[in-house]
Design a protein around this motif. Sequence first.
Motif, short mmCIF file in Angstrom:
data_model
loop_
_atom_site.label_atom_id
_atom_site.label_comp_id
_atom_site.label_asym_id
_atom_site.label_seq_id
_atom_site.Cartn_x
_atom_site.Cartn_y
_atom_site.Cartn_z
N THR A 225 0.84 -1.21 0.00
CA THR A 225 0.00 0.00 0.00
C THR A 225 0.86 1.25 0.00
OG1 THR A 225 -1.74 -1.18 1.22
CG2 THR A 225 -1.83 1.23 1.23
N ASP A 226 1.94 1.21 0.78
CA ASP A 226 2.86 2.34 0.82
C ASP A 226 3.53 2.54 -0.54
OD1 ASP A 226 4.46 4.34 2.49
OD2 ASP A 226 6.07 3.11 1.67
N ASN A 227 3.90 1.43 -1.18
CA ASN A 227 4.50 1.53 -2.52
C ASN A 227 3.52 2.15 -3.51
OD1 ASN A 227 6.88 0.35 -1.64
ND2 ASN A 227 6.23 -1.72 -2.18
N LEU A 228 2.24 1.70 -3.45
CA LEU A 228 1.23 2.24 -4.35
C LEU A 228 1.03 3.73 -4.11
CD1 LEU A 228 -0.95 1.85 -6.50
CD2 LEU A 228 -2.54 1.21 -4.65
N ASN A 229 0.91 4.11 -2.84
CA ASN A 229 0.74 5.53 -2.51
C ASN A 229 1.92 6.36 -3.01
OD1 ASN A 229 -1.75 5.30 -1.23
ND2 ASN A 229 -0.83 4.86 0.77
N ALA A 230 3.12 5.79 -2.85
CA ALA A 230 4.31 6.52 -3.28
C ALA A 230 4.31 6.73 -4.79
CB ALA A 230 5.56 5.76 -2.85
N GLU A 231 3.93 5.70 -5.53
CA GLU A 231 3.93 5.83 -6.98
C GLU A 231 2.84 6.79 -7.45
OE1 GLU A 231 6.24 4.70 -8.95
OE2 GLU A 231 7.22 3.87 -7.17
N ILE A 232 1.65 6.71 -6.83
CA ILE A 232 0.58 7.65 -7.20
C ILE A 232 0.98 9.07 -6.84
CG2 ILE A 232 -1.79 8.34 -6.67
CD1 ILE A 232 -2.48 5.40 -6.30
N GLY A 233 1.55 9.21 -5.66
CA GLY A 233 1.98 10.54 -5.24
C GLY A 233 3.05 11.12 -6.14
N LYS A 234 3.93 10.26 -6.66
CA LYS A 234 4.97 10.75 -7.55
C LYS A 234 4.38 11.33 -8.83
CE LYS A 234 8.89 7.87 -6.12
NZ LYS A 234 9.84 6.82 -6.54
N LEU A 235 3.25 10.77 -9.28
CA LEU A 235 2.59 11.31 -10.46
C LEU A 235 2.06 12.72 -10.20
CD1 LEU A 235 0.57 8.17 -11.64
CD2 LEU A 235 2.72 9.04 -12.58
N ALA A 236 1.61 12.95 -8.97
CA ALA A 236 1.04 14.27 -8.63
C ALA A 236 2.09 15.26 -8.17
CB ALA A 236 -0.04 14.10 -7.56
N LEU A 237 3.26 14.77 -7.77
CA LEU A 237 4.27 15.66 -7.21
C LEU A 237 4.70 16.79 -8.15
CD1 LEU A 237 6.83 13.63 -5.04
CD2 LEU A 237 5.32 15.49 -4.36
N PRO A 238 4.97 16.53 -9.44
CA PRO A 238 5.39 17.65 -10.31
C PRO A 238 4.41 18.80 -10.33
CG PRO A 238 5.81 15.55 -11.39
CD PRO A 238 5.01 15.24 -10.16
N ALA A 239 3.11 18.46 -10.48
CA ALA A 239 2.10 19.52 -10.48
C ALA A 239 2.03 20.20 -9.13
CB ALA A 239 0.72 18.93 -10.85
N LEU A 240 2.12 19.40 -8.06
CA LEU A 240 2.06 19.98 -6.72
C LEU A 240 3.25 20.89 -6.47
CD1 LEU A 240 0.78 20.08 -3.89
CD2 LEU A 240 2.17 18.09 -3.28
N ILE A 241 4.42 20.45 -6.91
CA ILE A 241 5.62 21.28 -6.72
C ILE A 241 5.49 22.59 -7.49
CG2 ILE A 241 8.08 21.41 -7.23
CD1 ILE A 241 8.24 18.42 -6.65
N THR A 242 4.90 22.52 -8.70
CA THR A 242 4.68 23.75 -9.47
C THR A 242 3.75 24.71 -8.75
OG1 THR A 242 5.01 22.54 -11.55
CG2 THR A 242 3.86 24.66 -11.67
N VAL A 243 2.64 24.15 -8.23
CA VAL A 243 1.68 24.99 -7.50
C VAL A 243 2.32 25.58 -6.26
CG1 VAL A 243 -0.47 24.97 -6.21
CG2 VAL A 243 -0.33 23.75 -8.38
N VAL A 244 3.06 24.75 -5.53
CA VAL A 244 3.74 25.23 -4.32
C VAL A 244 4.74 26.32 -4.66
CG1 VAL A 244 5.31 24.58 -2.47
CG2 VAL A 244 3.38 23.11 -3.02
N GLY A 245 5.47 26.13 -5.78
CA GLY A 245 6.43 27.15 -6.20
C GLY A 245 5.76 28.46 -6.54
N GLU A 246 4.64 28.38 -7.25
CA GLU A 246 3.91 29.61 -7.59
C GLU A 246 3.35 30.29 -6.34
OE1 GLU A 246 0.99 28.33 -10.34
OE2 GLU A 246 2.39 28.14 -12.04
N LEU A 247 2.82 29.49 -5.43
CA LEU A 247 2.31 30.06 -4.19
C LEU A 247 3.44 30.71 -3.39
CD1 LEU A 247 0.00 30.46 -2.19
CD2 LEU A 247 0.47 28.18 -1.26
N THR A 248 4.60 30.07 -3.40
CA THR A 248 5.76 30.64 -2.70
C THR A 248 6.15 31.98 -3.31
OG1 THR A 248 6.57 28.42 -2.17
CG2 THR A 248 8.15 30.23 -2.04
#
Length: 323
Positions: free
Chosen positions: A204-227
């Motif tokens: 389950t942790d592996n699955l969450n990690a892989e799913i989260g990795k798909l969302a991380l680039p977009a999240l990092i972009t949003v976080v960068g813009e908010l910063t």
Amino acid sequence: VRGLAGAAAGFVTVSTAAALAGRAIQSAIGRTESERRLQILASSYGEVAQIQNVAATSAKLFGQSQTETNQSIATAYARLRPLGISLNDISSTYNGFNTAARLSGSTAQETSAAFTQLAQALGSGVLRGDEFNSIAEQAPGLLQAISKELNVSVGQLRDYAKDGKITSDVVINALKAIESEGAAPLAEALSGPEQKLKDLQNETDNLNAEIGKLALPALITVVGELTDVIRTASENTKAFSQVMNGLRQEFDFILTPLGSFYEFIGGIPGIMTTAIDSLFSMLGPLRQVAQLIGFISGETLGPALQRAQAIGSYTGMADAPED
């Protein structure tokens, strides 16, 4: 009622989805950071691919999540590799210790904490003190292997530890023996229902990690813009503060002389009052002088003048011709 039930169901669905997404993001961040740490540590030795392979093999061998295995191996590598201990010996150290701890019935958390102390001991060159006590409690099988390596009884090891005779080389050789001799017992120990549940948690942790990795680039972009937005707001606030400080200084430049002038104007009545008081204080002595002069004129000069007049009258009478 149906509308409320539908709204409640929708809220629960959204909340559950948000919780799952948050869990996936956290798993992805933890996994990514553990992989980055391994890469950073091993890059200077040219062993990035090798250490990643060691971590993946050890995670499967002991039924651990990849993230916690990465973290433990990174800790050992950071302490031992700079001392000249090879990656193969570091791998045997990790695998041998986890084998001894699992066969002793220690939990994954207890094993991880004890391995951290073992890495500290190996980094210092000897096993003694609190590290020895932790190993004796969490992985007594290691003490047996060390006693065989030193050809002494387990009961003598505490004195050996006090004297600094349980060196890093002794411990590593003992762990290598456990790694090779404990493979079959380890497999049996990890075949129970507790490990099956742990396997499910790991996947389950592996699955969450892989799913989260798909969302991380977009999240990092949003976080960068908010910063950037927050940084811009902060800079604007600083600029506004600087302008206000400049205005305050300009007003101070104007108001300070005015304040001094008003203080001077306000002091004039006091100065006049002091001058008038001084004048009246001078009139007192002058009045006394005037009184003294009057006294002298009335008391001293008056009788003298009267006598002179009398004498003149008498003289006039004496000099007058007789009839």
